[in-house]
Design a protein around this motif. Structure first.
Motif, PDB file in Angstrom:
ATOM      1  N   ILE A 210       5.579   1.513   1.255  1.00 33.89           N
ATOM      2  CA  ILE A 210       4.575   1.128   0.276  1.00 33.89           C
ATOM      3  C   ILE A 210       3.955  -0.220   0.647  1.00 33.89           C
ATOM      4  CG2 ILE A 210       6.254  -0.031  -1.195  1.00 33.89           C
ATOM      5  CD1 ILE A 210       3.102   1.910  -2.303  1.00 33.89           C
ATOM      6  N   MET A 211       4.703  -1.028   1.444  1.00 34.19           N
ATOM      7  CA  MET A 211       4.174  -2.336   1.872  1.00 34.19           C
ATOM      8  C   MET A 211       2.918  -2.173   2.712  1.00 34.19           C
ATOM      9  SD  MET A 211       6.045  -4.443   0.354  1.00 34.19           S
ATOM     10  CE  MET A 211       5.305  -5.906   1.126  1.00 34.19           C
ATOM     11  N   ASN A 212       2.774  -1.046   3.396  1.00 31.04           N
ATOM     12  CA  ASN A 212       1.558  -0.807   4.174  1.00 31.04           C
ATOM     13  C   ASN A 212       0.334  -0.759   3.268  1.00 31.04           C
ATOM     14  OD1 ASN A 212       3.154  -0.638   6.444  1.00 31.04           O
ATOM     15  ND2 ASN A 212       3.180   1.601   6.506  1.00 31.04           N
ATOM     16  N   CYS A 213       0.510  -0.197   2.079  1.00 31.65           N
ATOM     17  CA  CYS A 213      -0.597  -0.125   1.125  1.00 31.65           C
ATOM     18  C   CYS A 213      -0.885  -1.490   0.511  1.00 31.65           C
ATOM     19  CB  CYS A 213      -0.274   0.879   0.017  1.00 31.65           C
ATOM     20  SG  CYS A 213      -0.253   2.594   0.584  1.00 31.65           S
ATOM     21  N   ILE A 214       0.175  -2.295   0.346  1.00 36.27           N
ATOM     22  CA  ILE A 214      -0.019  -3.630  -0.214  1.00 36.27           C
ATOM     23  C   ILE A 214      -0.724  -4.528   0.793  1.00 36.27           C
ATOM     24  CG2 ILE A 214       1.180  -5.684  -1.066  1.00 36.27           C
ATOM     25  CD1 ILE A 214       3.335  -3.827  -2.164  1.00 36.27           C
ATOM     26  N   TYR A 219      -5.610   1.508   2.245  1.00 34.76           N
ATOM     27  CA  TYR A 219      -4.584   2.512   1.983  1.00 34.76           C
ATOM     28  C   TYR A 219      -4.183   2.504   0.505  1.00 34.76           C
ATOM     29  CZ  TYR A 219      -4.030   2.911   7.047  1.00 34.76           C
ATOM     30  OH  TYR A 219      -4.249   3.112   8.386  1.00 34.76           O
ATOM     31  N   GLY A 220      -4.174   1.335  -0.089  1.00 37.79           N
ATOM     32  CA  GLY A 220      -3.842   1.230  -1.507  1.00 37.79           C
ATOM     33  C   GLY A 220      -4.855   1.963  -2.382  1.00 37.79           C
ATOM     34  N   TRP A 221      -6.137   1.784  -2.065  1.00 35.87           N
ATOM     35  CA  TRP A 221      -7.175   2.466  -2.839  1.00 35.87           C
ATOM     36  C   TRP A 221      -7.118   3.973  -2.618  1.00 35.87           C
ATOM     37  CZ3 TRP A 221      -9.354   0.493  -6.833  1.00 35.87           C
ATOM     38  CH2 TRP A 221      -9.589  -0.877  -6.924  1.00 35.87           C
TER      39      TRP A 221
END
Length: 309
Positions: A210-214, A219-221
């Motif tokens: 999930i850190m990749n999205c943060i 990726y988060g959007w």
């Protein structure tokens, strides 16, 4: 089913196609299993808020008799994703995409054999025409599919799980002893599926992705968009399954590749070839044929009572 508008099933194809594209973008930043965890975690928040606003949270505890079906729906939801992922790791992505679309044929066979739904030869022809249109739109040649591959078994298993799950969902909605509302089915489906994804992601050591999205807002959007899409899929898909035969809903989900191709064209600048446009036209022709044939049926003879569990 006679006289019912087909807009809800067309809307489902748009929503699911958008969800598919957003998921494709998200998986570039994390594994399939970890993506499954976080999408369903966000969806659980959305569904909780929705059910709270509608005063439906208390219904989550009123699942006597029907709870085994709800658990089965969630397990099948996980299995259809997991088997498709294994198939992708063992076989061709293009072949798998084609085989996964064969769920429409499985649903049609199950409807005809088990539920005694009478499909005319014209409707069968139109279904096959639409399936060929999907292959063309995806740039696939059925003659060149790698059929003898271990991964294809998992693709076919995934298509089978998708098909069976649709009938189990409809059965839970119309359970004779305790019919449940769509949001209850969606909540249990999402929750059980999330637990399965957590176990799989923990075993694979990918929960921390999930850190990749943060770190990467894009990726988060995309993860958020996929979560919104999954929530809307639950809502509209279950609405359609409650009101239409399973085979009819599955037919119009063949529009998903059209929606995905158009989104990629307008949002990501991917090219649309003449062949792809021709494939989209073939899908439209097949769908039009099904609608015209459906209009000829008398007083809803295509909607079997047996599909209601």
């Amino acid at each position: 089913m006679k006289g019912r508008p087909v807009f809800p099933v067309l809307l489902l194809a748009v929503i699911w196609g958008t969800y598919y594209v957003a998921s494709q973008q998200t998986v570039a930043g994390m594994s399939v299993f970890s993506m499954g965890v976080y999408i369903r975690l966000i969806v659980m928040v959305f569904l909780t808020v929705l059910m709270a606003l509608r005063g439906e949270l208390k219904l989550l505890l009123q699942v006597r008799f029907v709870w085994p079906k709800l658990v089965t729906i969630g397990v099948l939801g996980f299995l259809l994703d997991a088997t498709a992922f294994v198939g992708l790791s063992l076989g061709s992505a293009s072949t798998g995409t084609a085989l996964l679309k064969c769920d429409i044929l499985m649903v049609a066979v199950i409807s005809a054999v088990i539920y005694k739904t009478r499909l005319s030869w014209k409707q069968w022809c139109c279904i096959v025409v639409m399936l060929l249109g999907v292959f063309i739109t995806m740039g696939l040649n059925p003659a060149h599919l790698e059929l003898f591959n271990l991964g294809n078994l998992f693709y076919l298993l995934s298509a089978l799980f998708v098909s069976i799950n649709a009938f189990v969902i409809k059965s839970a909605q119309h359970d004779k002893r305790n019919p449940v509302c769509d949001n209850v089915v969606a909540y249990y489906n999402n929750f059980v599926c999330m637990l399965c994804f957590i176990a799989a992601s923990a075993a694979a050591g990918s929960l921390g992705e999930i850190m990749n999205c943060i770190r990467t807002p894009y990726y988060g959007w995309m993860l958020l968009l996929a979560s919104v899409g999954q929530t809307l899929v639950y809502i509209v898909y279950y609405y359609d399954l409650r009101r239409f035969p399973v085979w009819f809903v599955k037919v119009f989900l063949l529009f998903m590749p059209v929606v995905a191709s158009l989104i990629c064209f307008f949002a990501f600048g991917e090219k649309l070839t003449v062949v792809q446009l021709g494939g989209m036209a073939v899908i439209l022709i097949g769908a039009l044929g099904i609608l015209l044939e459906q209009r000829k049926n008398e007083t809803g003879s295509m909607e079997p009572v047996e599909e209601r569990g």
